[in-house]
Design a protein around this motif. Structure first.
Motif, PDB file in Angstrom:
ATOM      1  N   ARG A  62       0.624  -1.257  -0.102  1.00  0.00           N
ATOM      2  CA  ARG A  62       0.059   0.040   0.051  1.00  0.00           C
ATOM      3  C   ARG A  62       1.116   1.188  -0.071  1.00  0.00           C
ATOM      4  NH1 ARG A  62      -3.923   1.632   4.877  1.00  0.00           N
ATOM      5  NH2 ARG A  62      -1.762   1.810   6.065  1.00  0.00           N
ATOM      6  N   PRO A  63       1.974   1.293   0.892  1.00  0.00           N
ATOM      7  CA  PRO A  63       2.810   2.748   0.697  1.00  0.00           C
ATOM      8  C   PRO A  63       3.398   2.793  -0.639  1.00  0.00           C
ATOM      9  CG  PRO A  63       3.135   1.507   2.737  1.00  0.00           C
ATOM     10  CD  PRO A  63       2.218   0.396   1.880  1.00  0.00           C
ATOM     11  N   LEU A  64       3.803   1.788  -1.610  1.00  0.00           N
ATOM     12  CA  LEU A  64       4.269   1.942  -2.624  1.00  0.00           C
ATOM     13  C   LEU A  64       3.192   2.454  -3.772  1.00  0.00           C
ATOM     14  CD1 LEU A  64       6.514  -1.041  -3.384  1.00  0.00           C
ATOM     15  CD2 LEU A  64       6.984   1.339  -3.504  1.00  0.00           C
ATOM     16  N   LEU A  65       2.054   2.019  -3.607  1.00  0.00           N
ATOM     17  CA  LEU A  65       0.925   2.479  -4.433  1.00  0.00           C
ATOM     18  C   LEU A  65       0.400   3.999  -4.152  1.00  0.00           C
ATOM     19  CD1 LEU A  65      -1.610  -0.420  -4.095  1.00  0.00           C
ATOM     20  CD2 LEU A  65      -0.210   0.327  -6.258  1.00  0.00           C
ATOM     21  N   VAL A  66       0.585   4.413  -2.588  1.00  0.00           N
ATOM     22  CA  VAL A  66       0.350   5.912  -2.354  1.00  0.00           C
ATOM     23  C   VAL A  66       1.326   6.534  -3.066  1.00  0.00           C
ATOM     24  CG1 VAL A  66       0.042   7.290  -0.598  1.00  0.00           C
ATOM     25  CG2 VAL A  66      -0.850   5.123  -0.490  1.00  0.00           C
ATOM     26  N   ALA A  75       0.864   9.558  -5.601  1.00  0.00           N
ATOM     27  CA  ALA A  75       1.289  10.881  -5.229  1.00  0.00           C
ATOM     28  C   ALA A  75       2.236  11.460  -6.394  1.00  0.00           C
ATOM     29  CB  ALA A  75       1.938  10.887  -4.036  1.00  0.00           C
ATOM     30  N   ILE A  76       3.098  10.635  -6.742  1.00  0.00           N
ATOM     31  CA  ILE A  76       4.080  11.237  -7.782  1.00  0.00           C
ATOM     32  C   ILE A  76       3.374  11.570  -9.203  1.00  0.00           C
ATOM     33  CG2 ILE A  76       5.909  10.446  -9.407  1.00  0.00           C
ATOM     34  CD1 ILE A  76       6.881  11.555  -6.695  1.00  0.00           C
ATOM     35  N   ALA A  77       2.297  10.713  -9.452  1.00  0.00           N
ATOM     36  CA  ALA A  77       1.625  10.873 -10.781  1.00  0.00           C
ATOM     37  C   ALA A  77       0.856  12.157 -10.480  1.00  0.00           C
ATOM     38  CB  ALA A  77       0.607   9.540 -11.094  1.00  0.00           C
ATOM     39  N   LEU A  78       0.217  12.331  -9.386  1.00  0.00           N
ATOM     40  CA  LEU A  78      -0.638  13.681  -9.144  1.00  0.00           C
ATOM     41  C   LEU A  78       0.109  14.760  -9.420  1.00  0.00           C
ATOM     42  CD1 LEU A  78      -3.029  12.668  -6.550  1.00  0.00           C
ATOM     43  CD2 LEU A  78      -3.605  13.194  -8.930  1.00  0.00           C
ATOM     44  N   ASP A  79       1.541  14.699  -8.779  1.00  0.00           N
ATOM     45  CA  ASP A  79       2.511  15.769  -8.612  1.00  0.00           C
ATOM     46  C   ASP A  79       2.999  16.133 -10.037  1.00  0.00           C
ATOM     47  OD1 ASP A  79       4.101  17.733  -7.485  1.00  0.00           O
ATOM     48  OD2 ASP A  79       5.880  16.534  -7.549  1.00  0.00           O
ATOM     49  N   ALA A  80       3.190  15.123 -10.700  1.00  0.00           N
ATOM     50  CA  ALA A  80       3.700  15.512 -12.248  1.00  0.00           C
ATOM     51  C   ALA A  80       2.761  16.051 -13.128  1.00  0.00           C
ATOM     52  CB  ALA A  80       4.146  14.116 -12.923  1.00  0.00           C
ATOM     53  N   MET A  81       1.331  15.753 -12.567  1.00  0.00           N
ATOM     54  CA  MET A  81      -0.021  16.204 -13.614  1.00  0.00           C
ATOM     55  C   MET A  81      -0.088  17.571 -13.221  1.00  0.00           C
ATOM     56  SD  MET A  81      -3.413  14.537 -13.747  1.00  0.00           S
ATOM     57  CE  MET A  81      -4.755  15.587 -14.923  1.00  0.00           C
ATOM     58  N   GLY A  82       0.168  17.948 -12.051  1.00  0.00           N
ATOM     59  CA  GLY A  82       0.139  19.362 -11.699  1.00  0.00           C
ATOM     60  C   GLY A  82       1.151  20.254 -12.225  1.00  0.00           C
ATOM     61  N   LEU A 137      -5.009  19.702  -7.555  1.00  0.00           N
ATOM     62  CA  LEU A 137      -4.361  18.320  -7.966  1.00  0.00           C
ATOM     63  C   LEU A 137      -3.396  18.176  -6.579  1.00  0.00           C
ATOM     64  CD1 LEU A 137      -3.589  17.836 -11.521  1.00  0.00           C
ATOM     65  CD2 LEU A 137      -5.253  16.586 -10.094  1.00  0.00           C
ATOM     66  N   ASN A 138      -2.451  19.172  -6.286  1.00  0.00           N
ATOM     67  CA  ASN A 138      -1.692  19.231  -5.264  1.00  0.00           C
ATOM     68  C   ASN A 138      -2.520  19.240  -3.777  1.00  0.00           C
ATOM     69  OD1 ASN A 138       1.420  19.618  -5.621  1.00  0.00           O
ATOM     70  ND2 ASN A 138       0.398  20.479  -7.383  1.00  0.00           N
ATOM     71  N   ALA A 139      -3.532  19.702  -3.631  1.00  0.00           N
ATOM     72  CA  ALA A 139      -4.212  19.474  -2.562  1.00  0.00           C
ATOM     73  C   ALA A 139      -4.699  18.208  -2.544  1.00  0.00           C
ATOM     74  CB  ALA A 139      -5.590  20.550  -2.741  1.00  0.00           C
ATOM     75  N   ALA A 140      -5.290  17.576  -3.484  1.00  0.00           N
ATOM     76  CA  ALA A 140      -5.615  16.180  -3.464  1.00  0.00           C
ATOM     77  C   ALA A 140      -4.510  15.299  -3.120  1.00  0.00           C
ATOM     78  CB  ALA A 140      -6.400  15.676  -4.719  1.00  0.00           C
ATOM     79  N   ASN A 141      -3.407  15.459  -3.616  1.00  0.00           N
ATOM     80  CA  ASN A 141      -1.997  14.670  -3.452  1.00  0.00           C
ATOM     81  C   ASN A 141      -1.826  14.994  -1.864  1.00  0.00           C
ATOM     82  OD1 ASN A 141       0.501  13.405  -3.479  1.00  0.00           O
ATOM     83  ND2 ASN A 141       1.344  14.905  -5.150  1.00  0.00           N
ATOM     84  N   LEU A 142      -2.104  15.970  -1.172  1.00  0.00           N
ATOM     85  CA  LEU A 142      -1.761  16.131   0.272  1.00  0.00           C
ATOM     86  C   LEU A 142      -2.734  15.309   1.161  1.00  0.00           C
ATOM     87  CD1 LEU A 142      -0.679  17.704   2.786  1.00  0.00           C
ATOM     88  CD2 LEU A 142      -2.202  19.610   2.366  1.00  0.00           C
ATOM     89  N   LEU A 143      -3.819  15.476   0.486  1.00  0.00           N
ATOM     90  CA  LEU A 143      -4.963  14.657   1.443  1.00  0.00           C
ATOM     91  C   LEU A 143      -4.809  13.350   1.161  1.00  0.00           C
ATOM     92  CD1 LEU A 143      -8.213  16.584   0.170  1.00  0.00           C
ATOM     93  CD2 LEU A 143      -7.056  16.543   2.658  1.00  0.00           C
ATOM     94  N   LEU A 144      -4.377  12.608  -0.024  1.00  0.00           N
ATOM     95  CA  LEU A 144      -3.939  11.386  -0.148  1.00  0.00           C
ATOM     96  C   LEU A 144      -2.685  10.809   0.923  1.00  0.00           C
ATOM     97  CD1 LEU A 144      -4.353   8.839  -1.708  1.00  0.00           C
ATOM     98  CD2 LEU A 144      -2.488   9.481  -3.429  1.00  0.00           C
ATOM     99  N   ALA A 145      -1.659  11.452   0.892  1.00  0.00           N
ATOM    100  CA  ALA A 145      -0.535  11.340   1.744  1.00  0.00           C
ATOM    101  C   ALA A 145      -0.984  11.356   3.366  1.00  0.00           C
ATOM    102  CB  ALA A 145       0.705  12.288   1.242  1.00  0.00           C
ATOM    103  N   TRP A 146      -1.664  12.338   3.494  1.00  0.00           N
ATOM    104  CA  TRP A 146      -2.069  12.799   5.014  1.00  0.00           C
ATOM    105  C   TRP A 146      -2.916  11.524   5.745  1.00  0.00           C
ATOM    106  CZ3 TRP A 146      -1.141  16.914   8.327  1.00  0.00           C
ATOM    107  CH2 TRP A 146      -1.736  16.784   9.692  1.00  0.00           C
TER     108      TRP A 146
END
Length: 398
Positions: free
Chosen positions: A3-7, A11-18, A167-176
């Motif tokens: 699961r950590p790898l998937l997250v 997160a990297i995909a969302l970061d790159a998209m942003g 997208l970065n806000a979504a990334n933050l929530l996912l990681a949090w």
């Protein structure tokens, strides 16, 4: 797949998209706020500033993640990125855009922290494959990011920045909510010397066994900067592309690169070894750059995309090698050093290639790709002279 790898991959995909969202519209945005036609030099300066902030803060964030843990450093950087994109969306002047790009460079310095996270939870024999997937996720972001940015930018020039903030806000929530800590943080207090961005670089440069790998990262990263700086300008000048077509071309590149990096690094390393994999990637880049330099029809660019993407297999092989050169306690610091070397290349590369493009634009815009080929070829003697072994362990413990 844990699961950590998937997250981390998501997160990297969302970061790159942003990040990719703003590429197709950046030239038009600069033209809008400066009222100037030739913005190649301004793009080069903004890109170099972004990289300069990465250069300064990547080793700092890497060292902090060794002391404080990977998770809190990632969360802070993601939150800062979301706020920064809102600032750039509202920027009415070039000065505020400059500030925004500087802050964006600081917050994007979290890549070595994510790389160290993968190293923490990955056995040595799986790292090349996982780093390939890591880079592929970044490529997937560039499939969706530039295409969406081109479409949104044609509708409203500022809209991609708001989308990047979301997208970065979504990334933050996912990681949090989902991402756990990957290692037990150190209990030592953080002294001021540890926050010196040049200290980890001096540490790495003092060990001769690390220098060839750092130099190769530098050269390949410098070459890679030509696409971000010149692609949109070249596509408009040579083919008359609008934001949508620039986004589609970058998105096609992202598809090819994602497939190559997801499936080829592991088999390539087993078949060719690290040296052969890196050389194959360099050869693919050189062939593609030559074809692009002489391309007169848009379909040629799309046809050569798989060969362009082949260059991406070199980086995962180098990343896997680099993780074996230092012990586990220094992974964050060393990944920060590598990110700093790439960021330093990202300072030199944009300034170099934007200057060259400004010089050749009116006569032969495609010549920019031959200049990139010349830089890329500088890595060949470094790779052929490299010894792929873990001899640096003894140095790294000093």
């Amino acid at each position: 797949m844990t699961r950590p790898l998937l997250v981390i991959f998501a997160a990297i995909a969302l970061d790159a998209m942003g990040i990719g969202l703003i590429f197709p519209i950046l030239p038009r945005l600069i033209e809008d706020v400066t009222r100037a036609r030739d913005v190649a030099s301004t793009i080069g300066i903004l890109t170099a500033l972004y990289a300069a902030m990465q250069f300064v803060f990547a080793p700092v964030l890497g060292a902090l993640s060794d002391r404080l843990g990977r998770r809190p450093v990632l969360l802070i950087s993601l939150g800062g990125a979301a706020l920064d994109y809102v600032l750039m969306a509202l920027a009415p002047s070039l000065a505020l855009l400059v500030i925004g790009r500087a802050v964006a460079g600081l917050t994007s310095a979290n890549i070595p922290v994510a790389t160290a996270y993968i190293t923490d939870i990955s056995p040595e024999e799986t790292r090349a494959r996982r780093f390939g997937i890591f880079n592929a996720m970044f490529g997937i972001g560039f499939v969706l990011g530039p295409v969406s940015g081109g479409v949104l930018g044609d509708y409203w020039l500022r809209l991609p920045f708001f989308a990047a903030a979301a997208l970065n806000a979504a990334n933050l929530l996912l990681a949090w909510f989902v991402l756990p800590e990957s290692r037990t943080p150190g209990h030592q207090t953080i002294d001021r010397a540890a926050l010196n961005p040049l200290r980890p670089l001096r540490w790495a440069l003092s060990m001769r066994s690390l220098l060839p790998v750092i130099a190769i990262f530098f050269v390949l990263s410098a070459t890679g900067e030509v696409y971000g700086v010149c692609w949109a300008l070249w596509g408009h000048d040579v083919f008359g592309w609008n934001g949508l077509w620039i986004g589609l071309s970058l998105g096609t590149f992202g598809v090819c690169q994602s497939l190559a990096q997801a499936f080829l690094p592991g088999p390539a390393v087993r078949l060719l070894g690290e040296r052969g994999t890196v050389l194959t990637g360099i050869a693919g880049a050189c062939v593609a750059l030559t074809v692009m330099a002489f391309a007169t029809r848009p379909w040629i660019v799309f046809a050569i995309m798989p060969v362009v993407a082949l260059a991406g297999i070199a980086t995962p092989a180098l990343q896997a090698l680099a993780t074996r050169l230092v012990d586990d306690e220094r992974q964050g610091r060393f990944q920060g050093v590598l990110a700093s070397a790439m960021s330093l290349a990202s300072i030199v590369g944009p300034l170099l290639f934007s200057t060259i493009y400004f010089a050749v634009r009116d006569h032969w815009p495609g010549a920019i790709w031959l200049s990139a080929l010349a830089v890329n070829a500088m890595a060949v003697p470094l790779v052929t002279g490299l010894r792929f072994q873990s001899a640096a362990f003894a140095d790294a413990r000093q």
